[in-house]
Design a protein around this motif. Structure first.
Motif, PDB file in Angstrom:
ATOM      1  N   ASP A 162       0.817  -1.216   0.000  1.00 63.22           N
ATOM      2  CA  ASP A 162       0.000   0.000   0.000  1.00 63.22           C
ATOM      3  C   ASP A 162       0.852   1.268   0.000  1.00 63.22           C
ATOM      4  OD1 ASP A 162      -2.258  -1.528  -0.044  1.00 63.22           O
ATOM      5  OD2 ASP A 162      -2.633  -1.406   2.113  1.00 63.22           O
ATOM      6  N   ASP A 163       2.001   1.212   0.676  1.00 58.53           N
ATOM      7  CA  ASP A 163       2.857   2.397   0.733  1.00 58.53           C
ATOM      8  C   ASP A 163       3.828   2.466  -0.446  1.00 58.53           C
ATOM      9  OD1 ASP A 163       4.728   0.455   1.331  1.00 58.53           O
ATOM     10  OD2 ASP A 163       5.135   1.166   3.368  1.00 58.53           O
ATOM     11  N   GLY A 164       3.768   1.469  -1.339  1.00 59.66           N
ATOM     12  CA  GLY A 164       4.606   1.482  -2.528  1.00 59.66           C
ATOM     13  C   GLY A 164       6.064   1.156  -2.290  1.00 59.66           C
ATOM     14  N   LYS A 165       6.396   0.662  -1.098  1.00 61.79           N
ATOM     15  CA  LYS A 165       7.805   0.435  -0.776  1.00 61.79           C
ATOM     16  C   LYS A 165       8.255  -1.013  -1.000  1.00 61.79           C
ATOM     17  CE  LYS A 165       8.327   4.160   2.603  1.00 61.79           C
ATOM     18  NZ  LYS A 165       8.706   4.488   4.003  1.00 61.79           N
ATOM     19  N   VAL A 166       7.319  -1.959  -0.982  1.00 64.88           N
ATOM     20  CA  VAL A 166       7.667  -3.374  -1.150  1.00 64.88           C
ATOM     21  C   VAL A 166       6.988  -3.901  -2.411  1.00 64.88           C
ATOM     22  CG1 VAL A 166       7.555  -5.697  -0.167  1.00 64.88           C
ATOM     23  CG2 VAL A 166       7.927  -3.717   1.330  1.00 64.88           C
ATOM     24  N   GLY A 167       7.781  -4.442  -3.316  1.00 61.44           N
ATOM     25  CA  GLY A 167       7.238  -5.062  -4.519  1.00 61.44           C
ATOM     26  C   GLY A 167       7.347  -6.571  -4.412  1.00 61.44           C
ATOM     27  N   THR A 168       6.255  -7.288  -4.674  1.00 57.62           N
ATOM     28  CA  THR A 168       6.259  -8.747  -4.583  1.00 57.62           C
ATOM     29  C   THR A 168       6.089  -9.363  -5.967  1.00 57.62           C
ATOM     30  OG1 THR A 168       5.358  -8.720  -2.336  1.00 57.62           O
ATOM     31  CG2 THR A 168       5.132 -10.771  -3.574  1.00 57.62           C
TER      32      THR A 168
ATOM     33  N   THR B 149      11.994   4.968  -7.789  1.00 60.81           N
ATOM     34  CA  THR B 149      11.901   6.029  -6.778  1.00 60.81           C
ATOM     35  C   THR B 149      11.082   5.596  -5.571  1.00 60.81           C
ATOM     36  OG1 THR B 149       9.976   6.891  -7.969  1.00 60.81           O
ATOM     37  CG2 THR B 149      12.116   7.892  -8.465  1.00 60.81           C
ATOM     38  N   ASP B 150      10.433   4.429  -5.642  1.00 60.93           N
ATOM     39  CA  ASP B 150       9.520   4.035  -4.576  1.00 60.93           C
ATOM     40  C   ASP B 150       9.857   2.676  -3.960  1.00 60.93           C
ATOM     41  OD1 ASP B 150       8.931   2.792  -6.964  1.00 60.93           O
ATOM     42  OD2 ASP B 150       6.775   3.188  -6.908  1.00 60.93           O
ATOM     43  N   ILE B 151      10.088   1.666  -4.760  1.00 61.10           N
ATOM     44  CA  ILE B 151      10.294   0.306  -4.243  1.00 61.10           C
ATOM     45  C   ILE B 151      11.612   0.222  -3.484  1.00 61.10           C
ATOM     46  CG2 ILE B 151      10.563  -2.131  -4.849  1.00 61.10           C
ATOM     47  CD1 ILE B 151       7.742  -1.106  -5.327  1.00 61.10           C
ATOM     48  N   LYS B 152      11.547  -0.198  -2.224  1.00 64.73           N
ATOM     49  CA  LYS B 152      12.730  -0.272  -1.360  1.00 64.73           C
ATOM     50  C   LYS B 152      13.170  -1.713  -1.093  1.00 64.73           C
ATOM     51  CE  LYS B 152      12.387   4.190  -0.903  1.00 64.73           C
ATOM     52  NZ  LYS B 152      13.234   5.036  -1.771  1.00 64.73           N
ATOM     53  N   VAL B 153      12.248  -2.665  -1.227  1.00 62.13           N
ATOM     54  CA  VAL B 153      12.526  -4.078  -0.956  1.00 62.13           C
ATOM     55  C   VAL B 153      11.711  -4.906  -1.940  1.00 62.13           C
ATOM     56  CG1 VAL B 153      12.512  -5.935   0.792  1.00 62.13           C
ATOM     57  CG2 VAL B 153      12.807  -3.556   1.508  1.00 62.13           C
ATOM     58  N   VAL B 154      12.262  -6.055  -2.354  1.00 60.92           N
ATOM     59  CA  VAL B 154      11.549  -6.955  -3.256  1.00 60.92           C
ATOM     60  C   VAL B 154      11.386  -8.321  -2.581  1.00 60.92           C
ATOM     61  CG1 VAL B 154      11.600  -8.142  -5.497  1.00 60.92           C
ATOM     62  CG2 VAL B 154      12.451  -5.794  -5.303  1.00 60.92           C
ATOM     63  N   VAL B 155      10.187  -8.871  -2.677  1.00 58.52           N
ATOM     64  CA  VAL B 155       9.918 -10.251  -2.254  1.00 58.52           C
ATOM     65  C   VAL B 155       9.674 -11.068  -3.516  1.00 58.52           C
ATOM     66  CG1 VAL B 155       8.335 -11.791  -1.007  1.00 58.52           C
ATOM     67  CG2 VAL B 155       8.938  -9.548  -0.037  1.00 58.52           C
ATOM     68  N   ILE B 156      10.255 -12.264  -3.589  1.00 58.12           N
ATOM     69  CA  ILE B 156       9.979 -13.141  -4.726  1.00 58.12           C
ATOM     70  C   ILE B 156       9.514 -14.488  -4.201  1.00 58.12           C
ATOM     71  CG2 ILE B 156      12.425 -13.812  -4.961  1.00 58.12           C
ATOM     72  CD1 ILE B 156      11.800 -13.948  -8.056  1.00 58.12           C
ATOM     73  N   THR B 157       8.403 -14.979  -4.746  1.00 55.99           N
ATOM     74  CA  THR B 157       7.796 -16.209  -4.261  1.00 55.99           C
ATOM     75  C   THR B 157       7.103 -16.916  -5.418  1.00 55.99           C
ATOM     76  OG1 THR B 157       6.438 -17.118  -2.475  1.00 55.99           O
ATOM     77  CG2 THR B 157       5.595 -15.145  -3.579  1.00 55.99           C
ATOM     78  N   GLY B 158       6.484 -18.054  -5.130  1.00 55.60           N
ATOM     79  CA  GLY B 158       5.786 -18.813  -6.161  1.00 55.60           C
ATOM     80  C   GLY B 158       4.366 -19.121  -5.740  1.00 55.60           C
TER      81      GLY B 158
END
Length: 284
Positions: free
Chosen positions: A30-36, A67-76
């Motif tokens: 929601d805050d645009g900081k974590v991309g999954t 400019t927004d994503i600070k962390v990435v999660v990758i899953t299946g």
């Protein structure tokens, strides 16, 4: 910095929360900081294709300018992480390619790992079930890995008549779990159990399948709330210092830390400490 350089950098920088993925699912917090990233072919245990390899590579390259994503999660999806390169869509066509075409492919897959290591965002892999071949390499190239008791990680290359030397496996895996353990997995192609992965340092923690997604989201949120410019420096130095002597590494860290001491986050932390409150970092 010249005006042209500054313009070019501004031109490249852009938000990625609204990124539209073609070959996998992408969702921003929601805050645009974590991309999954969710590999989403559950009927086949989420194999990679030529297109998904390339899109993942391009996304991680692009995240350098986010400019927004600070962390990435990758899953299946569907209880598995990734079964590796699709047998029908990749392995079959490879048997009919010329040497230059094959080298183009193997360089592209290696470029995915390079892009994951080069992007400043910490990457958290949430691994359930099958994690094999190129999927195991994607997990290995991440910064941290959370698993489940049923996670089975296999570097399967030898099973299809290939070397265990694939996408950087012979350099990344020994550094993660030790030369002897890595040698066994790369020669035999057998699956590493979740318990072995935890004991050997491959997994940071294990969670029950129903709790894995939330655990990864919590870890990602914790990292995203931290000093994210400094996290990017930590990631860069963790990567670069593999190729440095001790003296060079200590000097590189001295220079890097002096840069971090110029950030507003460093001043925010000091002011918060003085005022006996928790710092609120902004990543600048």
């Amino acid at each position: 910095m010249s005006a042209d350089t500054e313009h070019t950098m501004k031109h490249h920088k852009r938000p990625y929360a609204g990124y539209s993925a073609r070959t996998f699912l992408w969702q921003a917090s929601d805050d645009g900081k974590v991309g999954t990233i969710t590999l989403n072919r559950p009927d086949r245990k989420n194999p990679l294709t030529f297109d998904s390899y390339a899109e993942l590579r391009d996304l991680f390259r692009g995240l350098v300018y986010a400019t927004d994503i600070k962390v990435v999660v990758i899953t299946g999806a569907g209880g598995n992480f990734c079964s590796g390169g699709d047998v029908h869509e990749i392995i079959g066509p490879l048997t009919r390619m010329s040497m230059p075409e094959l080298l183009d492919f193997t360089r592209m897959t290696g470029d995915l790992v390079k892009a994951m290591r080069a992007c400043p965002q910490p990457i958290v892999a949430a691994v359930d079930g099958v994690c094999a071949g190129a999927g195991a390499m994607v997990a290995l190239a991440s910064d941290m890995r959370l698993g489940t008791p049923s996670a089975r990680t296999a570097f399967l290359f030898t099973r299809v008549g290939l070397a265990g030397a694939d996408m950087g496996a012979c350099t990344l895996l020994p550094r993660m779990i030790g030369q002897g353990r890595a040698s066994e997995l790369l020669y035999t192609g057998r699956a590493m159990s979740a318990d072995e992965g935890l004991q050997w340092g491959f997994f940071n923690a294990l969670h029950e399948p129903q709790a894995l997604g939330e655990a990864a989201a919590q870890l990602a949120a914790q990292l995203a709330a931290g000093p994210t410019f400094a996290h990017g420096v930590t990631k860069k130095l963790l990567h670069q210092e593999w190729n440095m002597g001790v003296d060079e590494a200590i000097e590189a860290e001295a220079e890097a830390q002096a840069i971090c001491m110029q950030t507003r986050d460093f001043h925010r932390a000091y002011e918060a400490f003085v005022n006996k409150r928790k710092p609120e970092f902004a990543g600048d």
